[in-house]
Design a protein around this motif. Structure first.
Motif, PDB file in Angstrom:
ATOM      1  N   ARG A 358      37.960 161.648  18.039  1.00  0.00           N
ATOM      2  CA  ARG A 358      37.717 162.218  19.376  1.00  0.00           C
ATOM      3  C   ARG A 358      36.798 163.434  19.265  1.00  0.00           C
ATOM      4  O   ARG A 358      35.903 163.631  20.078  1.00  0.00           O
ATOM      5  CB  ARG A 358      39.038 162.617  20.052  1.00  0.00           C
ATOM      6  N   ARG A 362      32.993 164.062  20.749  1.00  0.00           N
ATOM      7  CA  ARG A 362      32.649 165.215  21.592  1.00  0.00           C
ATOM      8  C   ARG A 362      31.338 165.842  21.102  1.00  0.00           C
ATOM      9  O   ARG A 362      30.482 166.209  21.892  1.00  0.00           O
ATOM     10  CB  ARG A 362      33.772 166.259  21.529  1.00  0.00           C
ATOM     11  N   TYR A 438      35.466 153.432  26.573  1.00  0.00           N
ATOM     12  CA  TYR A 438      35.017 154.715  27.102  1.00  0.00           C
ATOM     13  C   TYR A 438      33.621 155.067  26.562  1.00  0.00           C
ATOM     14  O   TYR A 438      32.801 155.665  27.254  1.00  0.00           O
ATOM     15  CB  TYR A 438      36.033 155.809  26.745  1.00  0.00           C
ATOM     16  N   TRP A 461      40.745 157.260  32.493  1.00  0.00           N
ATOM     17  CA  TRP A 461      42.065 157.903  32.606  1.00  0.00           C
ATOM     18  C   TRP A 461      42.846 157.788  31.317  1.00  0.00           C
ATOM     19  O   TRP A 461      43.504 158.726  30.878  1.00  0.00           O
ATOM     20  CB  TRP A 461      42.839 157.312  33.802  1.00  0.00           C
ATOM     21  N   TYR A 463      41.608 157.485  28.266  1.00  0.00           N
ATOM     22  CA  TYR A 463      41.030 158.319  27.212  1.00  0.00           C
ATOM     23  C   TYR A 463      41.433 159.778  27.410  1.00  0.00           C
ATOM     24  O   TYR A 463      41.832 160.454  26.475  1.00  0.00           O
ATOM     25  CB  TYR A 463      39.497 158.169  27.191  1.00  0.00           C
ATOM     26  N   HIS A 464      41.374 160.219  28.664  1.00  0.00           N
ATOM     27  CA  HIS A 464      41.678 161.625  28.910  1.00  0.00           C
ATOM     28  C   HIS A 464      43.160 161.939  28.754  1.00  0.00           C
ATOM     29  O   HIS A 464      43.529 162.988  28.255  1.00  0.00           O
ATOM     30  CB  HIS A 464      41.169 162.039  30.292  1.00  0.00           C
TER      31      HIS A 464
END
Ligand code: B12
Length: 491
Positions: A358, A362, A438, A461, A463-464
């Motif tokens: 993750r 980013r 995603y 949703w 993934y977050h």
């Protein structure tokens, strides 16, 4: 007369140029009469091979064998071919037989295994068979002792230097049929410009093959091969299948300089710590010469695991993030592969690495993530030792190797690792599905913009909220649009 045979590797993808056989062929030219049969190009590979043996009266059949689909084709095929042509000498070579020569030779239809980079060994074996001399002193062979029946090996052969080997005899295959559309371009062909890798990562099959050696063609020769592929087959992209293309910065820089005017895109495999040391000038040259993507073994989100994998002192998760950021600046896509579920604590290992992925995304949302589950290779080292302690053992016959569960293993999907729980495997697959939705891969050129948007919208949703469990709706959607995971498109 002899036949070199490439068993089919995957019916769904366009065939890949069989460079293993071309490398062997290059040394046979002018010495032995031979023919290449590529099972990938034949509607009925067995009939084509049988016909070639009959028509040419071949005495020797050389088969290249990778684990997975090639092996499961080669086993029943060679068994039947040997039954039909009992006088034929069958020689296996490639990564699988190199590592598992004893299992191969337990099968009565395999007469010899050539281990390692086998072009010189193979010619020496053919000479011995031709002259009726004893091949027992040729390095790089394994066979059943004619009297005792015991399996013996003469060890690994010296690695031939690829700069001193002749060019591939491209005229021996139908080159046009291997030109493939890829993410890099519409017309892609591969080359392999070096043998080996100077590192000793203890999950990697390459170590068994070359034991830390690396020999490369010069930048000039590598560039001249790329030019030839452009001139003769009109390629606009070249994939370098070298285990480690980027070992020498000077070679890479000179190569990039030399091919800049070709206007092609290119791809290669390298190490994060090596590339991290490259100067900005070399990065610019690589970018300007068309380098689009580099496959990099990031392996783990834990520094401790990197050390247990014997990745080397200069490997670290910090460098993975730093290179991700650097490559974003240069517009070159990093394709990070991870090896998950390592013993002794696979749960913690998976958790840490998924979190790390993750973070990588980013830093560089274009980074490709390739998931592999840890699958042991027969190599001295902590990981393999721990795997054995957990009850792992390799199959003892070829028929066991080609059973569905070991086929999964061979393709690094590790269905039956004693240290891995089913829920853990599911957790990784679920995460992979959500991540791929995603951040849809950019290597799947067929995936239209609106599909990418839809995949991202539907998965956001999850993934977050980090809610990866049971992503059935994504499964349906990905199936509907025939989403291709990056690792199925690559190696
Ligand atoms: C191209 C490639 C493929 C191609 C197929 C190539 C073909 N033959 O049709 C594709 C993309 C289909 C493929 C698939 C897979 N691959 Co693959 N592949 C490669 C790659 C990148 C290059 C191979 C190559 O062309 N090398 C150049 C030639 C000159 O070298 P060579 O093949 O090693 O051949 C030399 C020797 O092995 C020997 N030799 C080989 N064959 C023979 C035969 C005889 C008779 C003799 C005497 C000698 C001999 O002499 C040759 C000359 O020196 C290698 C990594 C690498 N850099 O080598 C991985 C590699 C071989 N693949 C690997 C794997 C695991 C796979 C898969 C099974 C699994 C996966 N998920 O990746 C899949 C199969 C799945 C499927 N869908 O088919 C592993 C094997 C590891 C292992 N444990 O054995 C490798 C080493 C990648 C890696 N670093 O882990 N692969």
């Amino acid at each position: 007369m002899l036949i070199l045979y490439n068993p089919p590797s995957n019916a769904r993808r366009k065939p890949v140029l069989p460079m293993s056989l071309l490398a062997l062929g290059a040394l046979l030219e002018g010495r032995y009469d031979y023919q290449i049969v590529d099972g990938n190009l034949e509607p009925d590979p067995e009939a084509a091979l049988d016909r070639a043996i009959r028509e040419t009266g071949a005495r020797v059949l050389g088969v290249t064998v990778m684990p997975g689909p090639q092996l499961s084709h080669a086993v029943p095929l060679c068994r039947r071919i040997k039954a039909r042509h009992p006088g034929l000498t069958i020689v296996w070579g490639g990564y699988f037989p190199t590592q598992h020569y004893e299992v191969c030779l337990r099968a009565e239809f395999v007469d010899y295994v050539v281990r390692g980079h086998g072009e010189v060994t193979f010619v020496a074996l053919l000479d011995a068979l031709h002259d009726g001399t004893n091949p027992s002193t040729i390095p790089g062979l394994a066979y059943r002792h004619p009297e005792s029946g015991e399996i013996v090996t003469t060890g690994m052969p010296p690695i031939p230097h690829p700069d001193r080997l002749p060019d591939y005899p491209y005229q021996r295959v139908e080159m046009a049929r291997y030109v493939r559309p890829t993410f890099l371009g519409r017309r892609t062909l591969p080359h392999h410009s070096s043998y080996g890798c100077p590192f000793f990562c203890n999950f990697c099959a390459v170590v068994n093959m070359v034991n830390g050696r690396w020999f490369a063609q010069s930048a000039e020769r590598t560039a001249s091969v790329a030019s030839r592929l452009v001139e003769e087959w009109g390629v606009d992209a070249v994939e370098f299948y070298d285990n480690n293309f980027f070992v020498h910065e000077a070679r890479t820089a000179e190569f990039a300089e030399r091919i800049r005017s070709l206007g092609i895109a290119w791809w290669g495999e390298g190490r994060i710590d090596t590339l991290w040391k490259y100067s900005d000038c070399t990065w610019e040259l690589m970018r300007d010469s068309g380098l689009r993507m580099v496959f990099l073994g990031a392996e783990s989100g834990s520094d401790e695991t990197l050390q247990r994998m014997n990745k080397g002192k200069s490997a670290s998760t910090e460098k993975t993030l730093a290179i991700a950021e650097k490559m974003r600046r240069y517009g070159i896509v990093p394709e990070f592969s991870f090896v998950l579920g390592n013993p002794p604590d696979p749960e913690a290992d998976v958790r840490q690495t998924l979190d790390f992925i993750r973070t990588v995304k980013r830093v560089n949302p274009d980074a490709e993530i390739i998931f592999y589950m840890y699958t042991p290779v027969p190599l001295a080292g902590e990981l393999y030792e721990q795997a054995k302690v957990s009850g792992f053992r390799f199959p003892e016959t070829l028929d066991e190797w080609i059973s569905p569960e070991w086929q999964e293993f061979a393709q690094r999907r590790s269905a039956h690792m004693p240290w891995l729980d089913d829920p853990l495997r599911r957790q990784v697959h679920d995460f992979e599905r959500v991540l791929n939705a995603y951040y849809p891969t950019i290597t799947d050129a067929r995936l239209r913009r609106r599909w990418r948007w839809l995949l991202r919208a539907v998965s956001a949703w999850r993934y977050h909220l980090r809610w990866y469990r049971h992503p059935w709706e994504l499964q349906v959607l990905q199936r509907l649009i025939a989403y291709q995971r990056p690792e199925t498109a690559g190696f």
